[in-house]
Design an enzyme around this catalytic site. Structure first.
Site, short mmCIF file in Angstrom:
data_model
loop_
_atom_site.label_atom_id
_atom_site.label_comp_id
_atom_site.label_asym_id
_atom_site.label_seq_id
_atom_site.Cartn_x
_atom_site.Cartn_y
_atom_site.Cartn_z
CG ASP A 155 -1.96 1.07 1.20
OD1 ASP A 155 -2.23 1.59 0.10
OD2 ASP A 155 -2.51 1.39 2.26
CG ASP A 165 -4.15 -0.29 6.16
OD1 ASP A 165 -4.94 -0.79 5.35
OD2 ASP A 165 -3.75 0.88 6.09
CG ASP A 199 -6.14 -4.08 2.93
OD1 ASP A 199 -6.70 -3.96 1.83
OD2 ASP A 199 -5.65 -3.12 3.55
#
Length: 1024
Positions: A385, A739, A743
């Site tokens: 990310d 996070d 996910d």
């Protein structure tokens, strides 16, 4: 009320359901549960009544002192585990091994031989040994091995326990009127739990507030679809899955926000009541464990074949004349088995992995399972990310774009210090008042963003003392961001321009929360300065929020939004995104009434109450008035660019997956070196969006796209999972960071799931194999480096141990098969004479080998581990090259050992010493001592050679001080065996002369010389 009744009253308040847990639990917890009288279901009671019965104010929560008192009374919030295994059982477990059974059988055989020799001895004559030294030594060494294994296992357990403490789940609770993050185990009855998307629910509780709250309860009820939650009191008792106003321990929030008051903790929760029905499942062996099992199996089969060949050869050539020959042959088989299997391998492997995991934790990479370390060195793709991992996660609003112009805000960080500067070109073009209008609209825009906000900016006074004669002190202010950094940045910006004065009179009455699918959020707030009239305030992705706006506020007036307005706004989005800004739009809608019931379209339930606001987004989030948008910058971490380059050098591809605008993602990726581009036009061609991924026709096209594209923007959670699976289909070993709760599937599917330790949700942390304590991409690369180093060290001590043990096997096998040529057996002698005793082989394997092998587990890298391509998981830990090393060194080691023995025996190949007055037995004892000592020193030199497959032993010769310490320790132990009298008797040794020591060291050095010559040849072949 006396103290006892008071305690019972508080106890009953804390447990509405009151059922005692089943199963065999500790007596203390049984007593606590038995004190509880049956109570009504809290789902049937009003939320405020539940709070009152628990003695807590929902607005402030428990005080810290009261929480500590309740924790002491009710115990930690955890399920009762099985009683700890006693230490004596753990010690006895060290003997549960087939090899130990074999050695115990050898002990029995040795005792039988000793009794027979004693029985056959003539009266008054010295027959046999006074004590069964072979049996005694084997038992003593087994005990020493068990002690070492117990100590090593205890250390590994301590390391794992330390890691579990570092990854302990945490929960947000309301304490003393402030939100605090505490360990879940410290949650107590009466705590006010603050719930958000991705949180694991720590205990059973009654909801007091819920906004679009949905909870995954499959782990408890089996319901596969997340369940919607509300605060309404149930009219009648319902099944667990239908208690919509309750949340339960072990479930997780998939959407929305809420607050719940804890009614039951630990074994008194619903999951606690069925805890005895839960069965732990054994983890599958890791590839490294499977490899070790495979190696042990191969060694076992090889030894059995060798033993069978030797026994058959002996039976055919010499025959078994009596029981002594049979016993000697069986002891020979045991000696071969002892020589082949490295007894301490499992314990050494565990300790090396535990030490490696501890070193990783010091670098902020917390690996949850020891054997996951080996996978790290194999990573070929890291999917990351952007926000917080590749960037600093210090969001700062720098630009505000409104219909009348654009302004810039100065100041960085969370301190609300800065000013507003107009930068629009309209003023320069002669449009009077454009700058003032833009600034006024910017204040309104930031006010809307601060109201539609779940973040919090805390101010803490920190006293500092100035050095000086007067030691004067002063108070500094520390600003702390609580919540999402993007939301906090809006509050900071609003404070900078005094926009907080605009929203000071507003009180929130409801929320439609942000989700990854909606990409927007809205709140309904009442203006206390305007008869409580309601207004909807919304913020979200500009391209999404524009779809719900029909009007626009320009210079204090509201008018219908035109197509030109939309194009101008989208063009500004593109421009800001190209400058790496994250954009957020703001809009509002006055409802014109103080009651939601008067708003057209708002749903009313049968009781005449307004249905939950969070479920009415289609009514409230429309006909909005666009006021402006902000550009938020999150600068890249300075160290990440070097880490990306390091990963690329190691053959690891970095992939960025983010929900940000494509141009923003591309510019950050370009700055970090993830992609190589020079202009915005080129950047756009290197990024795929979620929409574009959905348009790909089939799996082959998807795989082709992921093979070439390294930046993905505007993606949904399901896209992350598809990208990971696609990369895995291409044969990659994928590390995936995450996070949020959405996910978790991708993180769990990845070969190396990595959760963010700071911003990560508890659900994601539970799905991951590794947690980044600092949320930093560079930590992943450092963990890969450490993982490769650990794997290299495992190969080093495997090369050392196995080559040493193969040398022992070849020594025993060659000594028996060539006994007549070497002088080990004399003409006319009966029975089998083994070159080395089983006790001597045990001494080498369990004591002399263990220390160097452990030291090699912390060996510094002998080459650049990040200059290699990733290892495939299909590659064998012990490959063909290593087997070549093992067999070559084993043969050399056996040869020099047998040569050394031959030089001290009559009738040998290299010497022809006569059997003098000391007799053949004494001569054989001296020869065995020579062979025993040569083998030990050959293995010490082999430890230095085994540090690399092809690099000279003299490169970094003294880099590992632990290895030299281990060699020194092993040397001292061997000297003790040679020169201490009672050890002479136990191990069948005699003191050696100075000349004999010269021979020992000279022959042992041949192993090092042979290894160096082989490495020279290998290096020459590599150069060609």
């Amino acid at each position: 009320m006396d103290d006892r009744k008071k305690d019972q009253s508080i106890q009953s308040h804390a447990n509405f359901d009151g059922d005692s847990a089943t199963g065999d639990r500790t007596q203390i917890r049984q007593d606590q549960q038995n004190q509880q009288p049956p109570q009504i279901d809290p789902s049937l009671a009003d939320a405020q009544a539940v709070a009152a019965s628990l003695g807590v104010d929902p607005n402030t929560g428990l005080s810290q002192a009261e929480a500590e008192r309740r924790l002491a009374q009710y115990g930690p919030n955890e399920l009762a585990s099985a009683p700890p295994v006693p230490k004596w059982k753990k010690f006895l477990a060290q003997f549960k091994d087939p090899l130990v059974y074999l050695l115990l059988a050898a002990t029995g055989i040795s005792l039988i031989a000793w009794f027979i020799e004693k029985a056959n001895a003539a009266p008054g004559a010295e027959g046999g040994e006074i004590l069964p030294f072979d049996a005694i030594v084997i038992v003593l060494i087994l005990i020493v091995n068990a002690v070492l294994g117990y100590i090593q296992e205890s250390k590994a357990e301590e390391a794992v326990e330390a890691l579990s403490q570092m990854t302990a789940p945490q929960t947000n609770v309301l304490r003393d009127g402030k939100i605090a993050r505490i360990n879940t185990v410290d949650v107590v009855p009466g705590d006010m739990v603050v719930l958000g998307e991705g949180d694991s629910i720590p205990a059973d509780g009654r909801l007091l507030a819920a906004a679009s709250l949905r909870v995954a309860e499959a782990s408890l009820t089996g319901e596969s679809v997340p369940v919607g939650k509300n605060v309404d009191t149930l009219a009648e008792a319902k099944a667990l899955g239908d208690r919509a106003n309750m949340v339960f321990n072990g479930t997780s929030v998939t959407q929305g926000t809420g607050r719940a008051i804890v009614t039951s903790t630990g074994m008194r929760t619903q999951v606690g009541k069925i805890a005895d029905l839960l069965q732990a499942t054994d983890d599958d062996d890791s590839p490294l464990q499977k490899e070790m099992n495979y190696v042990s199996k191969i060694l076992g089969i090889a030894v059995c074949i060798i033993a069978a060949v030797v026994l058959v050869a002996l039976a055919l050539t010499e025959g078994f004349n009596d029981i002594h020959d049979v016993i000697d042959s069986l002891l020979l088989s045991v000696s071969l088995a002892v020589a082949a299997v490295p007894e301490g391998l499992a314990a050494i492997l565990t300790v090396v992995l535990a030490l490696g995991v501890r070193r990783m934790a010091e670098h902020h990479a917390i690996v949850k399972k020891l054997h996951s370390v080996e996978t790290l060195g194999s990573a070929s793709v890291i999917c990351s990310d952007k926000t917080g991992t590749l960037t600093r996660n210090e969001m700062t609003v720098e630009r505000v774009v409104t219909p009348s112009g654009e302004v810039q805000l100065t100041g960085t960080g969370y301190a609300p210090e800065g000013r507003m500067i107009a930068i629009d070109a309209a003023e320069a073009a002669g449009i009077t008042g454009a700058a003032e209008a833009a600034q006024a609209e910017a204040v309104t825009t930031l006010a809307v963003g601060a109201i539609a906000n779940d973040g919090e900016l805390r101010e803490t006074a920190v006293e500092t003392v100035r050095n000086g004669a007067d030691s004067a002190s002063s108070a500094n202010t520390l600003w702390e961001a609580v919540g999402d950094p993007t939301e906090v940045s809006l509050i900071v910006a609003a404070r900078k321009v005094k926009a907080d004065r605009k929203y000071a009179n507003y009180t929130r009455v409801g929320e439609i929360p942000f989700t990854s699918d909606r990409k927007r959020m809205a709140v309904v707030a009442q203006d206390n300065a305007d008869a409580g009239r309601l207004t909807v305030f919304a913020k979200g992705a500009p391209d999404v929020l524009l779809g719900y706006c029909s009007r626009i506020a320009v210079n204090g007036a509201v008018r219908p939004m035109t197509q030109g307005d939309r194009q101008q706004i989208l063009a500004a989005v593109e421009r800001l995104s190209a400058e790496a800004y994250r954009t957020l739009g703001q809009a509002y809608r006055p409802l014109g009434t103080a009651s939601l019931a008067d708003v057209p379209g708002v749903a009313i339930n049968a009781a005449g109450h307004v249905v939950d606001i969070a479920e009415q987004s289609d009514v409230l989030e429309n006909d909005l008035i666009w006021v402006g948008m902000v550009g938020i910058i999150d600068p890249p971490r300075t160290e990440v660019r070097d880490s990306v380059a390091e990963a690329h050098r190691a053959g690891i591809r970095t992939v960025m997956i983010t929900g940000d605008h494509p141009l923003t993602a591309a510019r950050i990726a370009s700055d970090l070196g993830i992609i190589d581009a020079t202009g915005a036009a080129d950047l756009g061609s290197t990024v795929l969006t979620g929409t574009q991924l959905d348009e790909l026709p089939d799996e082959a096209a998807f795989d082709n796209a992921t093979r070439n594209i390294s930046v993905y923007a505007r993606v949904a959670p399901e896209h992350k999972l598809k990208i990971v699976e696609s990369l895995q289909r291409q044969g990659n070993i994928v590390a995936m960071t995450g996070d949020g709760v959405n996910d978790a599937p991708a993180v769990k599917t990845a070969d190396i799931g990595v959760a963010m330790g700071i911003t990560g949700t508890e659900v994601t942390k539970q799905s991951a194999k590794m947690i980044l304590a600092d949320d930093n991409f560079s930590t992943i690369v450092e963990a890969v480096r450490e993982g490769r180093g650990i794997f290299d060290n495992i190969r080093k001590f495997l090369r050392y141990l196995l080559s040493s043990n193969v040398g022992e096997v070849f020594t025993v096998f060659g000594g028996v098969m060539l006994a007549g040529f070497l002088g080990i057996s004399q003409p006319g002698s009966q029975g089998v004479t083994v070159p080395l005793l089983a006790t001597q082989l045990l001494w080498i394997n369990l004591l002399t080998d263990a220390a160097p092998a452990l030291a090699m587990g912390v060996d510094p890298s002998t080459d650049d581990v990040m200059a290699r391509k990733p290892r495939k998981l299909t590659d064998r830990v012990i490959d063909g090259q290593m087997w070549g090393d093992i067999i070559f060194i084993g043969i050399i080691m056996a040869a020099v050992t047998l040569i050394g023995m031959d030089m001290h025996l009559a009738g040998g190949l290299f010497t022809d010493r006569s059997v003098d007055a000391i007799g053949h037995d004494a001569q054989m004892t001296e020869a065995r001592t020579m062979g025993f000592t040569i083998l030990v020193f050959a293995q010490m030199l082999n430890a230095l050679c085994s540090r690399s497959h092809d690099q000279s032993v003299f490169v970094g010769l003294f880099a590992n001080k632990w290895l030299w310490g281990a060699i020194a320790l092993s040397t001292l132990l061997q000297l003790a065996v040679v020169y201490v009298p009672f050890l002479n008797t136990a191990f069948g040794t005699v003191p050696l002369s100075a000349g004999a020591w010269v021979e020992c060291l000279g022959l042992a050095m041949i192993v090092l010389v042979a290894s160096e010559l082989r490495k020279c040849v290998l290096r020459a072949m590599h150069r060609r």
